[in-house]
Design a protein around this motif. Structure first.
Motif, mmCIF file in Angstrom:
data_model
loop_
_atom_site.group_PDB
_atom_site.id
_atom_site.type_symbol
_atom_site.label_atom_id
_atom_site.label_comp_id
_atom_site.label_asym_id
_atom_site.label_seq_id
_atom_site.Cartn_x
_atom_site.Cartn_y
_atom_site.Cartn_z
ATOM 1 N N THR A 136 0.832 -1.199 0.000
ATOM 2 C CA THR A 136 0.000 0.000 0.000
ATOM 3 C C THR A 136 0.870 1.255 0.000
ATOM 4 O OG1 THR A 136 -1.758 -1.152 1.205
ATOM 5 C CG2 THR A 136 -1.806 1.244 1.245
ATOM 6 N N LEU A 137 1.938 1.240 0.773
ATOM 7 C CA LEU A 137 2.822 2.414 0.840
ATOM 8 C C LEU A 137 3.576 2.628 -0.471
ATOM 9 C CD1 LEU A 137 4.206 1.900 4.466
ATOM 10 C CD2 LEU A 137 2.341 3.392 3.709
ATOM 11 N N ILE A 138 3.936 1.538 -1.159
ATOM 12 C CA ILE A 138 4.585 1.662 -2.469
ATOM 13 C C ILE A 138 3.641 2.327 -3.461
ATOM 14 C CG2 ILE A 138 5.408 0.349 -4.475
ATOM 15 C CD1 ILE A 138 6.572 -1.693 -2.461
ATOM 16 N N ILE A 139 2.385 1.865 -3.494
ATOM 17 C CA ILE A 139 1.412 2.429 -4.428
ATOM 18 C C ILE A 139 1.114 3.884 -4.079
ATOM 19 C CG2 ILE A 139 -0.962 2.261 -5.281
ATOM 20 C CD1 ILE A 139 -0.753 -0.776 -4.791
ATOM 21 N N LYS A 140 0.995 4.185 -2.793
ATOM 22 C CA LYS A 140 0.733 5.560 -2.373
ATOM 23 C C LYS A 140 1.852 6.491 -2.837
ATOM 24 C CE LYS A 140 -1.403 8.768 0.122
ATOM 25 N NZ LYS A 140 -2.736 9.294 -0.244
ATOM 26 N N GLU A 141 3.091 6.058 -2.710
ATOM 27 C CA GLU A 141 4.227 6.874 -3.143
ATOM 28 C C GLU A 141 4.209 7.077 -4.652
ATOM 29 O OE1 GLU A 141 7.650 9.080 -3.516
ATOM 30 O OE2 GLU A 141 6.365 8.734 -1.767
ATOM 31 N N LEU A 142 3.859 6.029 -5.402
ATOM 32 C CA LEU A 142 3.778 6.159 -6.860
ATOM 33 C C LEU A 142 2.728 7.192 -7.260
ATOM 34 C CD1 LEU A 142 3.978 2.390 -7.879
ATOM 35 C CD2 LEU A 142 5.612 4.163 -8.563
ATOM 36 N N LEU A 143 1.606 7.210 -6.551
ATOM 37 C CA LEU A 143 0.528 8.139 -6.895
ATOM 38 C C LEU A 143 0.840 9.563 -6.467
ATOM 39 C CD1 LEU A 143 -2.620 5.983 -5.979
ATOM 40 C CD2 LEU A 143 -1.602 6.359 -8.240
ATOM 41 N N THR A 144 1.424 9.730 -5.280
ATOM 42 C CA THR A 144 1.677 11.087 -4.782
ATOM 43 C C THR A 144 2.890 11.729 -5.436
ATOM 44 O OG1 THR A 144 2.899 10.180 -2.898
ATOM 45 C CG2 THR A 144 0.567 10.654 -2.568
ATOM 46 N N SER A 145 3.849 10.922 -5.888
ATOM 47 C CA SER A 145 5.062 11.480 -6.498
ATOM 48 C C SER A 145 4.829 12.010 -7.906
ATOM 49 C CB SER A 145 6.159 10.407 -6.546
ATOM 50 O OG SER A 145 5.831 9.388 -7.487
ATOM 51 N N GLY A 146 3.754 11.561 -8.556
ATOM 52 C CA GLY A 146 3.508 11.964 -9.935
ATOM 53 C C GLY A 146 4.348 11.208 -10.945
ATOM 54 N N GLU A 147 5.061 10.191 -10.484
ATOM 55 C CA GLU A 147 5.937 9.421 -11.368
ATOM 56 C C GLU A 147 5.177 8.807 -12.545
ATOM 57 O OE1 GLU A 147 8.693 5.382 -11.044
ATOM 58 O OE2 GLU A 147 8.189 6.503 -9.237
ATOM 59 N N LEU A 148 3.931 8.437 -12.314
ATOM 60 C CA LEU A 148 3.100 7.843 -13.369
ATOM 61 C C LEU A 148 1.994 8.794 -13.801
ATOM 62 C CD1 LEU A 148 2.778 4.186 -12.027
ATOM 63 C CD2 LEU A 148 4.305 5.037 -13.821
ATOM 64 N N GLY A 149 2.169 10.059 -13.505
ATOM 65 C CA GLY A 149 1.156 11.037 -13.862
ATOM 66 C C GLY A 149 -0.008 10.999 -12.891
ATOM 67 N N GLU A 150 -1.185 11.237 -13.405
ATOM 68 C CA GLU A 150 -2.391 11.321 -12.582
ATOM 69 C C GLU A 150 -3.165 10.015 -12.642
ATOM 70 O OE1 GLU A 150 -6.474 14.037 -12.394
ATOM 71 O OE2 GLU A 150 -4.933 14.420 -13.908
ATOM 72 N N ALA A 151 -3.644 9.552 -11.490
ATOM 73 C CA ALA A 151 -4.503 8.368 -11.471
ATOM 74 C C ALA A 151 -5.837 8.697 -12.128
ATOM 75 C CB ALA A 151 -4.724 7.892 -10.043
ATOM 76 N N VAL A 152 -6.301 7.790 -12.990
ATOM 77 C CA VAL A 152 -7.527 8.029 -13.753
ATOM 78 C C VAL A 152 -8.640 7.054 -13.355
ATOM 79 C CG1 VAL A 152 -8.539 8.058 -16.069
ATOM 80 C CG2 VAL A 152 -6.215 8.927 -15.716
ATOM 81 N N SER A 153 -8.316 5.754 -13.331
ATOM 82 C CA SER A 153 -9.343 4.757 -13.068
ATOM 83 C C SER A 153 -8.730 3.537 -12.395
ATOM 84 C CB SER A 153 -10.044 4.340 -14.363
ATOM 85 O OG SER A 153 -9.124 3.700 -15.237
ATOM 86 N N PHE A 154 -9.604 2.656 -11.888
ATOM 87 C CA PHE A 154 -9.113 1.446 -11.232
ATOM 88 C C PHE A 154 -10.167 0.352 -11.291
ATOM 89 C CE2 PHE A 154 -11.598 3.437 -7.939
ATOM 90 C CZ PHE A 154 -12.190 2.367 -7.274
ATOM 91 N N THR A 155 -9.714 -0.871 -11.129
ATOM 92 C CA THR A 155 -10.585 -2.003 -10.822
ATOM 93 C C THR A 155 -9.992 -2.694 -9.596
ATOM 94 O OG1 THR A 155 -9.386 -3.494 -12.309
ATOM 95 C CG2 THR A 155 -11.328 -2.377 -13.201
ATOM 96 N N HIS A 156 -10.853 -3.092 -8.682
ATOM 97 C CA HIS A 156 -10.383 -3.734 -7.463
ATOM 98 C C HIS A 156 -11.335 -4.887 -7.158
ATOM 99 C CE1 HIS A 156 -8.667 -4.607 -3.721
ATOM 100 N NE2 HIS A 156 -8.739 -3.447 -3.101
ATOM 101 N N THR A 157 -10.820 -6.112 -7.232
ATOM 102 C CA THR A 157 -11.632 -7.299 -6.964
ATOM 103 C C THR A 157 -10.989 -8.093 -5.839
ATOM 104 O OG1 THR A 157 -12.355 -7.449 -9.275
ATOM 105 C CG2 THR A 157 -12.596 -9.424 -7.924
ATOM 106 N N THR A 158 -11.788 -8.395 -4.849
ATOM 107 C CA THR A 158 -11.288 -9.207 -3.744
ATOM 108 C C THR A 158 -12.353 -10.224 -3.377
ATOM 109 O OG1 THR A 158 -10.309 -9.114 -1.530
ATOM 110 C CG2 THR A 158 -12.171 -7.679 -1.933
ATOM 111 N N GLY A 159 -11.914 -11.369 -2.929
ATOM 112 C CA GLY A 159 -12.893 -12.393 -2.605
ATOM 113 C C GLY A 159 -12.347 -13.444 -1.673
ATOM 114 N N ALA A 160 -13.246 -14.070 -0.963
ATOM 115 C CA ALA A 160 -12.899 -15.182 -0.083
ATOM 116 C C ALA A 160 -14.055 -16.166 -0.110
ATOM 117 C CB ALA A 160 -12.661 -14.692 1.338
#
Length: 340
Positions: A136-160
């Motif tokens: 989670t901290l790696i992804i947060k840093e990628l988003l806040t640093s602007g290294e990949l530009g601006e976040a636009v969309s996502f898909t998140h699937t979890t299940g048990a």
């Protein structure tokens, strides 16, 4: 107060044995388990023996334990339906608090506990380990640093697969999870992690629409629930939570985030790598050690108590998570959008 936090523990069960205590043991002199309580006294006594804790520091009534004057903080690990009452009683004694998620099973309960915490000027951390997990901290840093530009969309699937898990998982077999007395069942118990992670990464939600497949099992009102979420940051995406089955395809959908200069893919919190694909076609994998969040949250709490550091998983953040979960459930029941 010395270097160590003198900790009282309420609930010597699975979460303590498998999650909190293994993390605390890695922190050496930062914590001292000063008293323990469990409804089944023999469990508390058995743990106390392993750390040579005297019998006079072992309880089966938490109200008696929190009357002690030699506790700096209390770690509460009880069934969700009991979280509010126990947390309220601890805060009323003026002790700092580590509270398992969710802080309370209703938004109103969380608000009452926040008011009490503020009134008594206490430090409270909700033990939302996903906010401290390395991935989670790696992804947060990628988003806040602007290294990949601006976040636009996502898909998140979890299940048990709750039915299948009940045959082999000690967590799934607990009675209060199989037959919860609180609204939302396993969605609020397990889905709150995903909700907390998304809000940590993208911010507050502006609007949503959700729908679900109802089923008759006690552990969750839906075997699958899906929500279309628009965040105030402009990010839009779909979150799907399955309580009756896990993904069979490998790699699973997991969490995928599309940015203006590349994509982020987290296959699983157990996979050990966050995959980054850039617009130029290059691919990078950033490794992480799974399940380190429990250690991170205990370090964060110690730093807050001893050095005045900021808590990451605050009750205020937890309130937003709980409100979003109930907004999703409300939208699914009414089959109508929710505007925040």
């Amino acid at each position: 107060m010395g270097e160590r936090i003198r900790l009282g523990v309420i609930g010597i069960g699975l979460a303590w044995d498998k999650l909190h205590w293994p993390a605390l043991k890695q922190l050496g002199g930062k914590y001292e388990v000063a008293a323990v309580c469990n409804r089944t006294l023999s469990k508390a006594e058995a743990f106390a023996e392993t750390i040579s804790l005297p019998k006079e520091r072992v309880y089966d009534d938490y109200r008696r334990m929190i009357e002690r004057d030699d506790l700096d903080a209390v770690d509460v690990l009880v069934p969700i339906s009991e979280n509010f009452e126990v947390a309220r009683d601890v805060l009323n004694t003026g002790r700092h608090l580590i509270a398992e998620k969710p802080f309370a099973s209703t938004a109103e309960g969380v608000k009452e506990l926040i008011a009490l915490k503020n009134q008594k000027n206490l430090i409270v951390m909700v033990a939302e380990n996903i906010l401290y997990d390395q991935e989670t901290l790696i992804i947060k840093e990628l988003l806040t640093s602007g290294e990949l530009g601006e976040a636009v969309s996502f898909t998140h699937t979890t299940g048990a697969d709750f039915d299948k898990g009940a045959a082999g998982s000690v967590f799934f077999t607990t009675k209060w999870r199989q037959h919860p007395s609180f609204e939302g069942g396993s969605f609020i118990d397990g889905g709150v992690h995903d909700i907390a992670q998304m809000r940590f990464l993208f911010g507050d939600v502006e609007s949503l629409y959700a729908d679900g497949r109802p089923h008759e099992k006690d552990y969750c009102p839906y075997d699958t629930i899906a929500a279309l979420l628009r965040f105030k940051s402009g990010v839009i995406g779909q979150f799907t939570y399955c309580s009756a089955r896990a993904e069979r395809t490998s790699p699973p959908m997991g969490l995928r985030i599309a940015c203006t200069k590349g994509d982020i893919y987290l296959e699983s919190k157990y996979y050990g790598n966050v995959r980054i694909t850039r617009d130029d076609g290059s691919v990078e994998e950033r490794p992480f050690t799974p399940s380190r969040g429990y250690l991170g949250e205990m370090l964060n709490f110690w730093d807050a108590v001893k050095n005045g550091g900021a808590i990451t998983a605050t009750p205020e953040a937890e309130l937003g998570d709980i409100e979003l979960i109930y907004d999703i459930l409300r939208s699914a029941r009414g089959k109508r959008p929710v505007i925040k």
